[in-house]
Each structure stands twice: as C-alpha cells, then as structure tokens.
Scaffold this motif. Structure first.
Motif, PDB file in Angstrom:
ATOM      1  N   PHE A  96      37.292 111.741  76.303  1.00 38.15           N
ATOM      2  CA  PHE A  96      36.275 112.758  76.020  1.00 38.15           C
ATOM      3  C   PHE A  96      35.548 112.421  74.726  1.00 38.15           C
ATOM      4  O   PHE A  96      36.118 111.824  73.813  1.00 38.15           O
ATOM      5  CB  PHE A  96      36.927 114.137  75.842  1.00 38.15           C
ATOM      6  N   LEU A  97      34.306 112.846  74.648  1.00 35.87           N
ATOM      7  CA  LEU A  97      33.576 112.828  73.393  1.00 35.87           C
ATOM      8  C   LEU A  97      33.654 114.256  72.872  1.00 35.87           C
ATOM      9  O   LEU A  97      33.146 115.190  73.505  1.00 35.87           O
ATOM     10  CB  LEU A  97      32.126 112.410  73.603  1.00 35.87           C
ATOM     11  N   VAL A  98      34.342 114.436  71.764  1.00 36.68           N
ATOM     12  CA  VAL A  98      34.536 115.774  71.212  1.00 36.68           C
ATOM     13  C   VAL A  98      33.447 116.034  70.166  1.00 36.68           C
ATOM     14  O   VAL A  98      33.285 115.258  69.222  1.00 36.68           O
ATOM     15  CB  VAL A  98      35.924 115.912  70.547  1.00 36.68           C
ATOM     16  N   LEU A  99      32.721 117.113  70.365  1.00 37.02           N
ATOM     17  CA  LEU A  99      31.757 117.575  69.369  1.00 37.02           C
ATOM     18  C   LEU A  99      32.419 118.715  68.620  1.00 37.02           C
ATOM     19  O   LEU A  99      32.922 119.666  69.234  1.00 37.02           O
ATOM     20  CB  LEU A  99      30.477 118.072  70.035  1.00 37.02           C
ATOM     21  N   CYS A 148      33.876 112.071  80.408  1.00 39.97           N
ATOM     22  CA  CYS A 148      33.535 110.661  80.500  1.00 39.97           C
ATOM     23  C   CYS A 148      33.700 110.214  81.948  1.00 39.97           C
ATOM     24  O   CYS A 148      34.266 110.940  82.771  1.00 39.97           O
ATOM     25  CB  CYS A 148      34.511 109.901  79.588  1.00 39.97           C
ATOM     26  N   GLU A 149      33.262 109.002  82.255  1.00 41.80           N
ATOM     27  CA  GLU A 149      33.478 108.443  83.583  1.00 41.80           C
ATOM     28  C   GLU A 149      34.946 108.094  83.798  1.00 41.80           C
ATOM     29  O   GLU A 149      35.393 107.889  84.912  1.00 41.80           O
ATOM     30  CB  GLU A 149      32.590 107.208  83.805  1.00 41.80           C
ATOM     31  N   HIS A 174      31.787 103.739  76.798  1.00 43.23           N
ATOM     32  CA  HIS A 174      32.010 104.804  77.781  1.00 43.23           C
ATOM     33  C   HIS A 174      30.697 105.506  78.117  1.00 43.23           C
ATOM     34  O   HIS A 174      29.746 105.487  77.336  1.00 43.23           O
ATOM     35  CB  HIS A 174      33.017 105.825  77.245  1.00 43.23           C
ATOM     36  N   ASP A 175      30.670 106.128  79.288  1.00 43.41           N
ATOM     37  CA  ASP A 175      29.478 106.814  79.766  1.00 43.41           C
ATOM     38  C   ASP A 175      29.711 108.327  79.766  1.00 43.41           C
ATOM     39  O   ASP A 175      30.525 108.834  80.528  1.00 43.41           O
ATOM     40  CB  ASP A 175      29.143 106.337  81.177  1.00 43.41           C
ATOM     41  N   PHE A 176      28.994 109.019  78.919  1.00 39.63           N
ATOM     42  CA  PHE A 176      29.063 110.481  78.830  1.00 39.63           C
ATOM     43  C   PHE A 176      27.750 111.111  79.277  1.00 39.63           C
ATOM     44  O   PHE A 176      27.498 112.284  79.027  1.00 39.63           O
ATOM     45  CB  PHE A 176      29.363 110.913  77.389  1.00 39.63           C
ATOM     46  N   SER A 177      26.897 110.330  79.939  1.00 42.31           N
ATOM     47  CA  SER A 177      25.518 110.736  80.215  1.00 42.31           C
ATOM     48  C   SER A 177      25.385 111.930  81.154  1.00 42.31           C
ATOM     49  O   SER A 177      24.347 112.582  81.160  1.00 42.31           O
ATOM     50  CB  SER A 177      24.722 109.557  80.757  1.00 42.31           C
TER      51      SER A 177
END
Length: 99
Positions: free
Chosen positions: A76-79, A70-71, A45-48
């Motif tokens: 989602f990328l969860v921090l 994300c795209e 996935h692209d979170f850039s």
C-alpha cells in the motif's frame, strides 16, 4: 511531497487506531498530493487505480492513514493526513509482508 522514513511513519501510529468505514467520505481532497508523488517513491509499484480499501484514524493526534491499494497484494501507499490542519504530512510505501 515528503517520503516518510520508517521511523517517521511509525511515529504517526497509535496503539488503538479506529478503522474508517468504506463508505465514509475523505476528510479533504488529498488526491492532488497523490498525483504529485515522484515515481521513484513508488518503487515500481502501480497505484494508479486510486483505490482505497483501508483507512485508519489515529484519535490522539487526529491523524488519518489512508492506504492506497497497489497491483500487488499487501502493498500500500500510505498517505498520512493531519486532520486538524487538513494537509498531507507525507507518504510511506508499506509492504505488510516485509514488516
């Protein structure tokens, strides 16, 4: 950079999280951590873009979940941030449709 298991991620959740407003400032600079996450943890996935639409405060343990968009919708990328220690505890790839 610590990839959290599903159990570890769920252990940081609370029954009544408080949504953080879109105009609220981040509690500390977590982007250096984000930039160091291994590509393998992103599963293609692209979170850039680094866009954050949602963040949630877990008041009992003073944690915050920051969801990096994300795209792909609903991924989602969860921090997971420890607000007391001002450190990132880890990250987790959340696919809401798979939950």
């Amino acid at each position: 950079m610590r990839l959290l298991s599903e159990d570890e991620y769920r252990a940081t959740m609370e029954p009544e999280p408080v949504q953080i407003g879109p105009d609220d400032e981040p509690p500390f600079d977590f982007w250096p951590y984000f930039d160091q996450i291994p590509r393998a943890d992103l599963q293609g996935h692209d979170f850039s873009e680094g866009t954050v639409t949602y963040a949630w405060h877990m008041p009992q343990r003073n944690l915050q979940h920051v969801l990096v968009n994300c795209e792909r919708a609903n991924v989602f990328l969860v921090l997971v941030l420890d607000l007391t220690a001002k450190v990132v505890l880890g990250h987790y790839l959340l696919d809401i449709m798979a939950v």
